[in-house]
Write a protein that holds these residues in place. Structure first.
Motif, mmCIF file in Angstrom:
data_model
loop_
_atom_site.group_PDB
_atom_site.id
_atom_site.type_symbol
_atom_site.label_atom_id
_atom_site.label_comp_id
_atom_site.label_asym_id
_atom_site.label_seq_id
_atom_site.Cartn_x
_atom_site.Cartn_y
_atom_site.Cartn_z
ATOM 1 N N ALA A 269 0.845 -1.198 0.000
ATOM 2 C CA ALA A 269 0.000 0.000 0.000
ATOM 3 C C ALA A 269 0.877 1.243 0.000
ATOM 4 O O ALA A 269 2.012 1.229 0.478
ATOM 5 C CB ALA A 269 -0.908 -0.005 1.225
ATOM 6 N N GLU A 270 0.342 2.326 -0.536
ATOM 7 C CA GLU A 270 1.047 3.607 -0.573
ATOM 8 C C GLU A 270 0.208 4.680 0.105
ATOM 9 O O GLU A 270 -1.020 4.691 -0.020
ATOM 10 C CB GLU A 270 1.369 4.006 -2.013
ATOM 11 C CG GLU A 270 2.370 3.067 -2.687
ATOM 12 C CD GLU A 270 2.724 3.524 -4.098
ATOM 13 O OE1 GLU A 270 1.809 4.006 -4.803
ATOM 14 O OE2 GLU A 270 3.899 3.411 -4.479
ATOM 15 N N LEU A 271 0.882 5.555 0.824
ATOM 16 C CA LEU A 271 0.227 6.648 1.518
ATOM 17 C C LEU A 271 0.994 7.933 1.269
ATOM 18 O O LEU A 271 2.204 7.905 0.992
ATOM 19 C CB LEU A 271 0.175 6.411 3.038
ATOM 20 C CG LEU A 271 -0.600 5.234 3.609
ATOM 21 C CD1 LEU A 271 0.230 3.973 3.577
ATOM 22 C CD2 LEU A 271 -1.016 5.538 5.046
ATOM 23 N N GLU A 272 0.324 9.053 1.411
ATOM 24 C CA GLU A 272 0.966 10.365 1.340
ATOM 25 C C GLU A 272 0.970 10.969 2.739
ATOM 26 O O GLU A 272 -0.084 11.224 3.325
ATOM 27 C CB GLU A 272 0.217 11.276 0.365
ATOM 28 C CG GLU A 272 0.394 10.904 -1.095
ATOM 29 C CD GLU A 272 1.801 11.213 -1.618
ATOM 30 O OE1 GLU A 272 2.510 12.018 -0.969
ATOM 31 O OE2 GLU A 272 2.172 10.645 -2.646
ATOM 32 N N LEU A 273 2.153 11.176 3.289
ATOM 33 C CA LEU A 273 2.274 11.741 4.629
ATOM 34 C C LEU A 273 2.550 13.232 4.620
ATOM 35 O O LEU A 273 2.513 13.875 5.670
ATOM 36 C CB LEU A 273 3.393 11.026 5.401
ATOM 37 C CG LEU A 273 3.239 9.515 5.588
ATOM 38 C CD1 LEU A 273 4.405 8.977 6.388
ATOM 39 C CD2 LEU A 273 1.924 9.179 6.274
ATOM 40 N N GLY A 274 2.845 13.786 3.451
ATOM 41 C CA GLY A 274 3.202 15.195 3.387
ATOM 42 C C GLY A 274 4.699 15.394 3.473
ATOM 43 O O GLY A 274 5.429 14.558 4.014
ATOM 44 N N ALA A 275 5.151 16.508 2.947
ATOM 45 C CA ALA A 275 6.592 16.742 2.829
ATOM 46 C C ALA A 275 7.188 17.491 4.006
ATOM 47 O O ALA A 275 8.401 17.693 4.056
ATOM 48 C CB ALA A 275 6.884 17.506 1.542
ATOM 49 N N ALA A 276 6.383 17.929 4.964
ATOM 50 C CA ALA A 276 6.915 18.696 6.088
ATOM 51 C C ALA A 276 7.906 17.851 6.877
ATOM 52 O O ALA A 276 7.616 16.716 7.252
ATOM 53 C CB ALA A 276 5.783 19.156 6.994
#
Length: 504
Positions: A269-276
């Motif tokens: 699975a793939e998730l987007e956690l944000g670049a911060a």
């Protein structure tokens, strides 16, 4: 896992002793630490690599919390992580580790920490952090397969600098085992733990546990069914009954299903956690760290007795070269407590405590010195006098940091020889120690025993169940079984003595 031969073990201790003697010659790289919200990471490599490592660990923690929709907790203690340069350094920290191991996690009475070899132990570290994360956030009565499958499932997780995360990638070793070794019957996996003396059985158990966990955690419907299955089996429902109830199949059918799932190629699975980027600070450790930090980690864990003379001699020499140094003197105090003289431990700590009277680690060391000295005495009055003095230091440590679990466990431990032990207050001390550091398995057995002495059967069961199926548990199975037997007997006694209901 097969035990090494006595010759190999003796040879390894000899080599480790030689490595310990050579520690001053390793002082070419300076130790630094990076602090984030959930970790304190120590390394003697490049600062850039240290920062990257700390950020990656923080991202993995963020990934786990996102995956389980888990909110942040206030005042959560950070996990110390030590990144060592090679297996020689790892051998100084933990001489009895098998040579193929590239890292480990330890949560015991003295310390909680993870150690990994740089660039070799990443998956091992993520696996062990999976255990730490489960114990801290989801302590419960899980079967052995789910414990290990959970940790292995997250061991291959990755997070890019841009915040793109991948979960559930296939571990090479697990697939190799599944494709080349005979599978265990699924009823043996579900009813584990495995026979750790049989390397093939252990390898198959871990690989099949990973596959079963992957099959459940990557599908919302199966994940919900598995949560109900685990809840039922924790309550004592038979495995085959729970399996049919929630998955409409038996163990043999489950095995065939998992083989088909493997053949189809498990997807991640793939998730987007944000670049911060996570908040991070770095600082340099004192020069003494180059010589004493690895010895300090060793002494915290209380390594094998036959390495004691070499470590203690090395510790004393290092402390002489660094008079007044907090790290060096704390290290030699721990070595004296483990292998030497508690009075000399106090001599090392007292000047530092005079200069910093609220330092919790120093107060704990002084308390440990008094307790250790008391443990050596046979005169009850003299022993209790030292224990009372230890509790004085522990009271000061509590004032400085009421969230330090070692304070509560040490007070309770120091009272174990008193005639009225365990009192209700002793039970509360153990309860608090477990609540603050649920990952310290060694506190759970003694807490459950104290609770049973007060008739707290349900609470004792809740405390002991998280370690009842741990294949790597330090508590002996016999002790855990005695506690479970006491719980069952207490329940049976309560049922027998319950008054009969009204007649129809």
């Amino acid at each position: 896992m097969t035990a090494p031969s006595r010759f190999a073990a003796a040879l390894r201790i000899t080599l480790i002793s030689a490595a310990i003697t050579a520690v001053p010659g390793l002082a070419h790289a300076d130790w630094r630490k990076a602090e984030t919200r959930h970790f304190v990471v120590y390394s003697n490599g490049f600062e850039r690599d240290l920062r990257d490592y700390a950020i990656e660990l923080e991202r993995i923690d963020q990934l786990l919390r996102t995956w389980f929709a888990l909110p942040e907790q206030q005042d959560e203690r950070r996990l110390p992580v030590y990144i060592v340069r090679n297996r020689t350094d790892l051998g100084i920290v933990a001489p009895e580790l098998p040579e193929r191991i590239a890292g480990f996690y330890s949560a015991n009475f003295r310390d909680i920490r993870a150690v990994a070899v740089r660039a070799e132990g990443d998956e091992t570290l993520r696996h062990e952090y999976g255990h730490h994360f489960m114990f801290r956030n989801f302590p419960g009565a899980y079967p052995a397969w789910f414990r290990e499958g959970f940790a292995e499932f997250f061991s291959t997780a990755t997070v890019s600098p841009a915040g793109r995360a991948a979960v559930g990638k296939t571990p090479f070793n697990s697939v190799r085992v599944l494709n080349n070794l005979r599978w265990l019957p699924m009823e043996a996996v579900l009813g584990g733990p495995p026979n750790l003396q049989d390397g093939r059985e252990t390898a198959a158990f871990y690989a099949q546990s990973w596959l079963l966990t992957h099959w459940t955690l990557t599908d919302p419907d199966r994940r919900g069914r598995m949560e109900k299955y685990l809840a039922d089996t924790a309550r004592g429902v038979a495995i085959d009954t729970a399996l049919r109830t929630h998955f409409d199949m038996d163990a043999e059918q489950l095995g065939r299903t998992l083989r088909a799932y493997l053949d189809a190629g498990p997807r991640y699975a793939e998730l987007e956690l944000g670049a911060a980027s996570p908040a991070l600070t770095t600082s340099a450790l004192p020069d003494s760290a180059n010589e004493v930090l690895l010895l300090d980690i060793n002494a915290r864990d209380g390594g094998p007795a036959n390495q004691g003379p070499a470590v203690l001699d090395r510790a004393r020499q290092a402390a002489e070269r660094h008079p007044g140094d907090l790290l060096a003197q704390s290290m030699v105090a721990r070595a004296e407590l483990r292998w030497g003289d508690p009075a000399k431990a106090e001599q090392a700590v007292q000047p530092l405590l005079d200069a910093d009277p609220t330092n919790v680690d120093l107060l704990l060391l002084m308390a440990d010195a008094r307790i250790t000295a008391g443990d050596k005495l046979t005169d009850p009055e003299a022993r209790e006098r030292l224990y009372r003095q230890a509790r004085g230091f522990l009271a000061r440590a509590y004032e400085a940091d009421p969230l330090e679990h070692r304070v509560y466990q040490s007070i309770a431990y120091s009272r174990r020889f008193t005639p009225d032990y365990p009192t209700a207050n002793d039970v509360e001390l153990w309860r608090r120690a477990v609540a603050i550091a649920p990952e310290v398995a060694s506190n759970r057995a003694v807490t459950a025993e104290a609770m049973l002495n007060h008739g707290l059967v349900d609470e004792a069961e809740q405390v002991i169940q998280p370690i009842a199926n741990d294949p790597h548990g330090r508590e002996t199975p016999a002790r855990i079984q005695r506690i479970l037997t006491r719980i069952a007997e207490a329940r049976a006694g309560a049922a027998t003595s319950a008054p009969a209901g009204p007649a129809d």
